[in-house]
Design an enzyme around this catalytic site. Structure first.
Site, short mmCIF file in Angstrom:
data_model
loop_
_atom_site.label_atom_id
_atom_site.label_comp_id
_atom_site.label_asym_id
_atom_site.label_seq_id
_atom_site.Cartn_x
_atom_site.Cartn_y
_atom_site.Cartn_z
N ARG A 14 0.62 -1.07 -0.42
CA ARG A 14 -0.08 0.08 -0.39
C ARG A 14 0.93 0.74 -0.04
O ARG A 14 0.89 2.05 -0.85
CB ARG A 14 -0.95 -0.21 1.73
CG ARG A 14 -1.66 1.13 1.60
CD ARG A 14 -1.53 2.35 2.39
NE ARG A 14 -0.54 2.06 3.32
CZ ARG A 14 -0.18 2.59 4.15
NH1 ARG A 14 -0.45 4.69 3.04
NH2 ARG A 14 0.60 2.68 5.03
N ASP A 15 1.78 1.47 1.20
CA ASP A 15 2.57 2.21 0.80
C ASP A 15 3.49 2.25 -0.55
O ASP A 15 4.10 3.83 -0.83
CB ASP A 15 3.61 2.38 2.14
CG ASP A 15 3.90 3.67 2.74
OD1 ASP A 15 3.69 4.46 1.85
OD2 ASP A 15 5.01 3.37 3.95
N HIS A 207 8.65 1.48 11.07
CA HIS A 207 8.49 1.96 9.57
C HIS A 207 9.75 3.25 9.49
O HIS A 207 8.72 4.66 9.49
CB HIS A 207 7.27 2.71 9.40
CG HIS A 207 6.76 3.04 8.08
ND1 HIS A 207 5.75 1.70 7.81
CD2 HIS A 207 7.15 3.92 7.07
CE1 HIS A 207 5.66 2.39 6.43
NE2 HIS A 207 6.12 2.95 6.15
N HIS A 209 11.86 5.05 6.81
CA HIS A 209 11.81 5.11 5.25
C HIS A 209 13.15 6.03 4.89
O HIS A 209 13.94 7.14 6.07
CB HIS A 209 11.00 7.11 5.10
CG HIS A 209 9.76 6.34 4.55
ND1 HIS A 209 8.81 6.86 4.00
CD2 HIS A 209 8.64 6.06 5.93
CE1 HIS A 209 7.87 6.39 3.54
NE2 HIS A 209 7.46 5.52 4.35
N CYS A 240 4.62 8.80 1.34
CA CYS A 240 3.31 9.55 1.93
C CYS A 240 3.22 11.31 0.68
O CYS A 240 4.29 11.84 1.27
CB CYS A 240 2.81 9.94 2.94
SG CYS A 240 1.60 11.03 3.07
#
Length: 284
Positions: A14-15, A207, A209, A240
């Protein structure tokens, strides 16, 4: 000594795909996620979201994707941004977790969910109420946990304070998220260690990045202070779409699989190729 069985990995298609402009056909998403499910490598898969299709058109087919999934032992998570999305998702029993992005940055909370942080807390409270009678659990993503590019107030204690308030609502699962890759290697170690030490009774994941040259350093730093659940996406895709413009991708899942001795080289390569096939828009 590394015990591979202690490590839980969360794959986040999804991300990875939410910011891709060209719409990926539903069947291609189903085929790819079913390959992830069949691999047995992941504790759960962040497969879709119940947010406005105008805001994230790539995920407008989440229900159709869910209908095509062949679920086994691997669990499924879907993102919700408000009570409306939670009401829809809570009726779909194939979904095990609802993920709610809770930003401790006022600026990003408004950009991502059109609310203040305090209003977001009230949303979490109402979503917890919706889930009381079912089998689904809420996972709260502490977004912007390592700082933000907007100049908003940030400190490690702010992260701890919000987790404490959310825990009081009954939330027992948190993902500590570095939404815009603000964290240094040292910050990953310090903040995760503080959260793990203060909140011993909750389930935690990380999570991150990160740019590829720092990814393994941050993963190792978290592991050294006790992190055993990591989130990522193949080839490091993701970010995002409501964050700052120069997005930094997820930790590459192939890096996590290799670092923690999960799967085998052939299997992991096939999953990487499956992801590439899904996003190749001219291969229908």
């Amino acid at each position: 000594m590394l015990n591979s069985s202690e490590i839980k990995l969360v794959e986040c298609p999804r991300d990875a795909i939410q910011g891709i402009g060209d719409f990926i056909p539903t069947q291609k998403k189903i085929t790819y996620i079913n390959e992830l499910l069949a691999s047995g490598l992941f504790e759960y898969i962040d497969f879709g979201s119940f947010v406005s299709p105008k805001a994230v058109p790539q995920l407008a087919d989440t229900v159709a994707v869910l209908d095509g999934l062949e679920k086994g032992k691997t669990k499924l998570l879907a993102i919700v941004a408000n009570e409306r999305g939670a009401e829809v998702a809570s009726k779909l029993r194939q979904i095990d977790y609802l993920g709610y992005p809770f930003s401790i940055s006022e600026t990003f909370q408004r950009r991502n969910a059109n609310s203040t942080v305090e209003e977001s807390l009230e949303r979490v409270k109402r979503i917890c109420g919706l889930l009381q009678s079912g089998n689904q659990e809420l996972v709260v993503y502490i977004s912007m946990a390592f700082g933000n590019p907007y100049g908003d107030l940030w400190h490690e204690d702010l992260v701890l304070q919000w987790i404490d308030r959310l825990s009081d609502l009954g939330v027992n699962r948190f993902s500590i998220a570095d939404t815009t890759s603000e964290a240094s290697v040292e910050a990953v170690s310090t903040l995760y260690g503080l959260v793990a030490d203060q909140f011993t009774g909750i389930e935690l994941s990380l999570h991150l990045h990160a740019r590829i040259e720092e990814a393994i350093l941050k993963v190792n730093a978290a592991y050294e202070v006790g992190c055993r659940r990591f989130e990522g996406a193949f080839l490091g895709f993701g970010g995002c779409p409501f964050a700052k413009d120069d997005l930094v991708g997820n930790i590459p899942m192939e890096l996590l699989l290799d670092r923690f001795g999960k799967g085998n080289q052939e299997q992991n390569m096939l999953l990487m190729e499956a992801f590439q096939k899904m996003i190749r828009h001219n291969d229908v």
